[in-house]
Design a protein around this motif. Structure first.
Motif, PDB file in Angstrom:
ATOM      1  N   GLY A 152       0.779  -1.076   0.112  1.00  0.00           N
ATOM      2  CA  GLY A 152      -0.176  -0.011   0.117  1.00  0.00           C
ATOM      3  C   GLY A 152       0.819   1.383  -0.195  1.00  0.00           C
ATOM      4  N   GLU A 153       2.213   1.212   0.501  1.00  0.00           N
ATOM      5  CA  GLU A 153       2.867   2.392   0.389  1.00  0.00           C
ATOM      6  C   GLU A 153       3.156   2.892  -0.969  1.00  0.00           C
ATOM      7  OE1 GLU A 153       3.609   3.941   2.867  1.00  0.00           O
ATOM      8  OE2 GLU A 153       4.330   2.559   4.734  1.00  0.00           O
ATOM      9  N   MET A 154       2.990   2.008  -2.159  1.00  0.00           N
ATOM     10  CA  MET A 154       3.341   2.590  -3.494  1.00  0.00           C
ATOM     11  C   MET A 154       1.992   3.170  -3.858  1.00  0.00           C
ATOM     12  SD  MET A 154       4.929  -0.845  -5.409  1.00  0.00           S
ATOM     13  CE  MET A 154       3.881  -1.891  -4.765  1.00  0.00           C
ATOM     14  N   LYS A 155       0.928   2.671  -3.561  1.00  0.00           N
ATOM     15  CA  LYS A 155      -0.298   3.436  -3.887  1.00  0.00           C
ATOM     16  C   LYS A 155      -0.392   4.685  -3.361  1.00  0.00           C
ATOM     17  CE  LYS A 155      -5.298   2.906  -2.240  1.00  0.00           C
ATOM     18  NZ  LYS A 155      -5.837   3.371  -3.352  1.00  0.00           N
ATOM     19  N   LYS A 156      -0.315   4.849  -2.024  1.00  0.00           N
ATOM     20  CA  LYS A 156      -0.566   6.012  -1.507  1.00  0.00           C
ATOM     21  C   LYS A 156       0.588   7.048  -1.817  1.00  0.00           C
ATOM     22  CE  LYS A 156      -4.374   5.306   0.598  1.00  0.00           C
ATOM     23  NZ  LYS A 156      -5.698   5.906   0.144  1.00  0.00           N
ATOM     24  N   SER A 157       1.655   6.749  -1.927  1.00  0.00           N
ATOM     25  CA  SER A 157       2.964   7.529  -2.578  1.00  0.00           C
ATOM     26  C   SER A 157       2.450   8.404  -3.936  1.00  0.00           C
ATOM     27  CB  SER A 157       4.011   6.841  -2.665  1.00  0.00           C
ATOM     28  OG  SER A 157       4.547   6.371  -1.301  1.00  0.00           O
ATOM     29  N   ILE A 158       2.010   7.404  -4.876  1.00  0.00           N
ATOM     30  CA  ILE A 158       1.474   8.124  -5.988  1.00  0.00           C
ATOM     31  C   ILE A 158       0.224   9.220  -5.511  1.00  0.00           C
ATOM     32  CG2 ILE A 158      -0.005   7.621  -8.006  1.00  0.00           C
ATOM     33  CD1 ILE A 158       3.170   7.300  -8.272  1.00  0.00           C
ATOM     34  N   PHE A 159      -0.545   8.650  -4.849  1.00  0.00           N
ATOM     35  CA  PHE A 159      -1.782   9.639  -4.105  1.00  0.00           C
ATOM     36  C   PHE A 159      -1.140  11.126  -3.697  1.00  0.00           C
ATOM     37  CE2 PHE A 159      -5.496  10.438  -1.334  1.00  0.00           C
ATOM     38  CZ  PHE A 159      -6.277  11.321  -2.542  1.00  0.00           C
ATOM     39  N   SER A 160      -0.154  10.849  -3.076  1.00  0.00           N
ATOM     40  CA  SER A 160       0.438  11.922  -2.564  1.00  0.00           C
ATOM     41  C   SER A 160       0.995  12.994  -3.371  1.00  0.00           C
ATOM     42  CB  SER A 160       1.551  11.728  -1.366  1.00  0.00           C
ATOM     43  OG  SER A 160       1.001  11.098  -0.274  1.00  0.00           O
ATOM     44  N   VAL A 161       1.441  12.098  -4.366  1.00  0.00           N
ATOM     45  CA  VAL A 161       2.046  13.100  -5.749  1.00  0.00           C
ATOM     46  C   VAL A 161       0.924  13.771  -6.377  1.00  0.00           C
ATOM     47  CG1 VAL A 161       3.197  12.694  -7.868  1.00  0.00           C
ATOM     48  CG2 VAL A 161       4.191  11.615  -5.848  1.00  0.00           C
ATOM     49  N   MET A 162      -0.197  13.272  -6.828  1.00  0.00           N
ATOM     50  CA  MET A 162      -1.265  13.779  -7.483  1.00  0.00           C
ATOM     51  C   MET A 162      -1.800  14.806  -6.560  1.00  0.00           C
ATOM     52  SD  MET A 162      -1.143  12.067 -10.387  1.00  0.00           S
ATOM     53  CE  MET A 162      -2.995  12.014 -11.080  1.00  0.00           C
ATOM     54  N   ASN A 163      -1.778  14.774  -5.262  1.00  0.00           N
ATOM     55  CA  ASN A 163      -2.493  15.732  -4.413  1.00  0.00           C
ATOM     56  C   ASN A 163      -1.384  16.952  -4.443  1.00  0.00           C
ATOM     57  OD1 ASN A 163      -4.788  15.081  -2.544  1.00  0.00           O
ATOM     58  ND2 ASN A 163      -3.651  13.223  -2.362  1.00  0.00           N
ATOM     59  N   TYR A 164      -0.269  16.795  -4.793  1.00  0.00           N
ATOM     60  CA  TYR A 164       0.585  18.003  -5.060  1.00  0.00           C
ATOM     61  C   TYR A 164       0.528  18.632  -6.523  1.00  0.00           C
ATOM     62  CZ  TYR A 164       4.607  20.779  -5.605  1.00  0.00           C
ATOM     63  OH  TYR A 164       5.660  21.990  -5.724  1.00  0.00           O
ATOM     64  N   LEU A 165       0.580  17.731  -7.542  1.00  0.00           N
ATOM     65  CA  LEU A 165       0.332  18.005  -8.819  1.00  0.00           C
ATOM     66  C   LEU A 165      -1.164  18.690  -9.213  1.00  0.00           C
ATOM     67  CD1 LEU A 165       2.644  15.217 -10.392  1.00  0.00           C
ATOM     68  CD2 LEU A 165       3.156  17.866  -9.656  1.00  0.00           C
TER      69      LEU A 165
END
Length: 529
Positions: A195-208
């Motif tokens: 799940g760390e992979m999934k949520k890391s990409i979500f964090s990136v999208m929350n920035y971009l």
């Protein structure tokens, strides 16, 4: 070392003879079994276990402090800064480690179903089952042409068996999840929790995404036959996946979405459902989606039949199933729809005092969105063994790199622009607090949500909650009237009011951290006691 040199080092790794790119699901499953990373279940899914880490490790998550981002990030305990020099050294150590592995697995795909706003991503995995997970959760290229257009991706480099040395590497423990926006890289090590992979990409999208005027949302979404879109906000375990998987409505996605000027789109290509106590009777769509190609995490299996025992918490309560959207029958493809008509904020109230459903004014909607109250449920993070009251800003604080007001103000504008109705739904406890009361029956929650989506609560008579000022419907089809007003479910109204006022005090104390919020939101949207 600059970004070009970092990229060159990665290219050497990706072009190595041990790197396998975009393997098919059957081949990846064969690799998982061959490498003894997991076993097949009776339905054909892969079951893997994650060892020590069976949930996210929020204290081990960092963002690299870079010139282009340092003034934008909301630094603190959620977004911990990590130096560029320390990142580069650790990055090279991880790449060196991966070069010596016999096999590496690479997935190239996308985040974002709307092609106008999607993010090219690539995932480099030490484990075959992690790469299978990435294939199920992210969006796969639809054609060879899409792979040709796959340029300047954001890259996850995941090395679970690489353990950091905090004294040398600057981490907090052996585990690390580090995002570099300038180098477009996410570095993960020391944890096998996928799940760390999934949520890391979500964090990136929350920035971009906000840079393009798009609101990123930690929510599930579905759409009715008339095109009416509904959003379900809430933290893990509050019911997003369960309530959005409605046989009468088509699923857009179960966890992460963007809201653009055109409407809602799914950020992912799959679902990551909690499956503790999962049954076909209660959640048939999720139950039947767990088949060949799906990934089960930390689920106990029968030694002989390999049948999953979803009630067994031997490994963790945070058992998970990862499967592609296509594994469900009732979906929207591509996962894009119009603007929401109804927004539901889900909370699992361990105090047992919030109404099971209430209508929110604009100010209350903004107050409860910023507050993000729920109870952390056992297993979603390390160290959480029983429900604990928490306030997670915008129902997704661990994944928000920017100040909370950025997301809240965007949501407020969109509610105004599109006239969405907002409801607060408590899927937590009734008849008393955790340990005394009972969890709200799913059939009651489904009935309340259905009434909200069908507009039956738009003009229904309500009573005002004395502690929170919420408008409670006095009748909802399929739900006993006394269940709707929590004070009536407690043995003692005095005990109820005392506990309600305790929670109201926590709301007020938490809201003090928001310094630049309109006074109307706090005075008109918050508790009345």
């Amino acid at each position: 070392m600059n970004s070009i040199e970092i990229t060159n080092e990665l290219e050497v790794l990706l072009n190595g003879e041990n790197a396998f790119h975009n393997l098919s699901v059957p081949v990846l499953v064969e690799k998982v079994l061959e490498r003894k990373e997991g076993v097949l279940t009776s339905t054909g899914a892969v079951r893997a276990t994650t060892g020590t880490y069976t949930g996210r490790s929020p204290k081990d998550k960092f963002i690299v402090n870079e010139k282009s981002t340092e003034d934008k990030i909301e630094w603190g305990t959620v977004n911990q800064p990590f130096s560029e020099a320390a990142f580069e050294k650790l990055y090279l150590k991880v790449l060196s480690y991966l070069k010596d592995r016999n096999e590496l697995f690479v997935f190239k795909g996308f985040a974002g179903a709307d092609t106008k706003y999607r993010l090219p991503i690539q995932v480099v995995n030490e484990f075959a089952w992690h790469n299978l997970f990435a294939q199920q959760l992210f969006i796969q290229p639809g054609s060879p042409d899409e792979l040709v257009q796959h340029t300047n991706p954001f890259t996850i480099v995941s090395a679970p068996n690489f353990k950091a040395d905090p004294a040398v590497d600057g981490t907090n423990s052996e585990t690390f999840i580090i995002v570099s926006f300038e180098k477009r890289t996410i570095l993960i090590g020391g944890t096998e929790y996928a799940g760390e992979m999934k949520k890391s990409i979500f964090s990136v999208m929350n920035y971009l995404l906000p840079e393009s005027g798009i609101l990123p949302m930690h929510c599930s979404a579905n759409v009715g036959q008339e095109g009416d879109v509904a959003l379900f906000f809430g933290l893990s375990g509050t019911g997003k996946t369960t309530l959005s998987a409605d046989p009468k409505r088509k699923l857009i996605g179960d966890d992460e979405h963007g809201w653009s000027n055109a409407g809602v789109f799914n950020i992912e290509g799959g679902c990551y459902a909690k499956c503790i106590n999962l049954t076909r009777e209660k959640e048939p769509q999720i139950f039947d989606a767990i088949r060949f190609g799906s990934v089960l995490e930390n689920v106990v299996l029968d030694d002989d039949t390999r049948a999953a025992d979803y009630d067994d918490t031997f490994f963790t309560e945070n058992t998970r199933a990862a499967y592609p959207l296509e594994a469900m029958d009732n979906i929207v493809m591509p996962s894009i729809a119009g603007h929401p008509h109804t927004i539901v904020f889900l909370t699992a109230d361990a105090f047992g005092v919030l109404p099971p459903i209430s209508k929110l004014t604009k100010e209350q909607a903004m107050y409860h969105f910023l507050s993000g109250y729920t109870s952390k449920l056992a297993g979603t993070e390390r160290g959480i063994t029983s429900p604990q009251a928490t306030f997670s800003t915008c129902f997704g604080s661990p994944f928000l790199p920017l100040p909370a007001t950025v997301y809240a103000e965007m949501l407020g504008r969109k509610i105004d622009e599109h006239g969405a109705n907002v409801f607060l739904v408590n899927t937590g406890w009734t008849g008393g607090e955790y340990g005394t009361g009972q969890r709200m029956k799913l059939k009651y929650t489904r009935a309340m949500v259905q009434s909200a989506l069908e507009g039956e609560l738009d003009s229904v008579e309500t009573v005002t909650d004395a502690n929170f000022g919420l408008q409670i419907p006095i009748h909802v089809p399929g739900v006993p009237d006394e269940v709707l007003q929590p004070v009536k479910t407690w043995d003692s109204s005095e005990a109820y009011n005392a506990k309600a006022q305790e929670l109201a005090g926590q709301f007020k104390q938490n809201f003090k951290k928001f310094k630049n919020v309109s006074a109307d939101i706090e005075t008109l949207g918050g508790p009345t006691v």
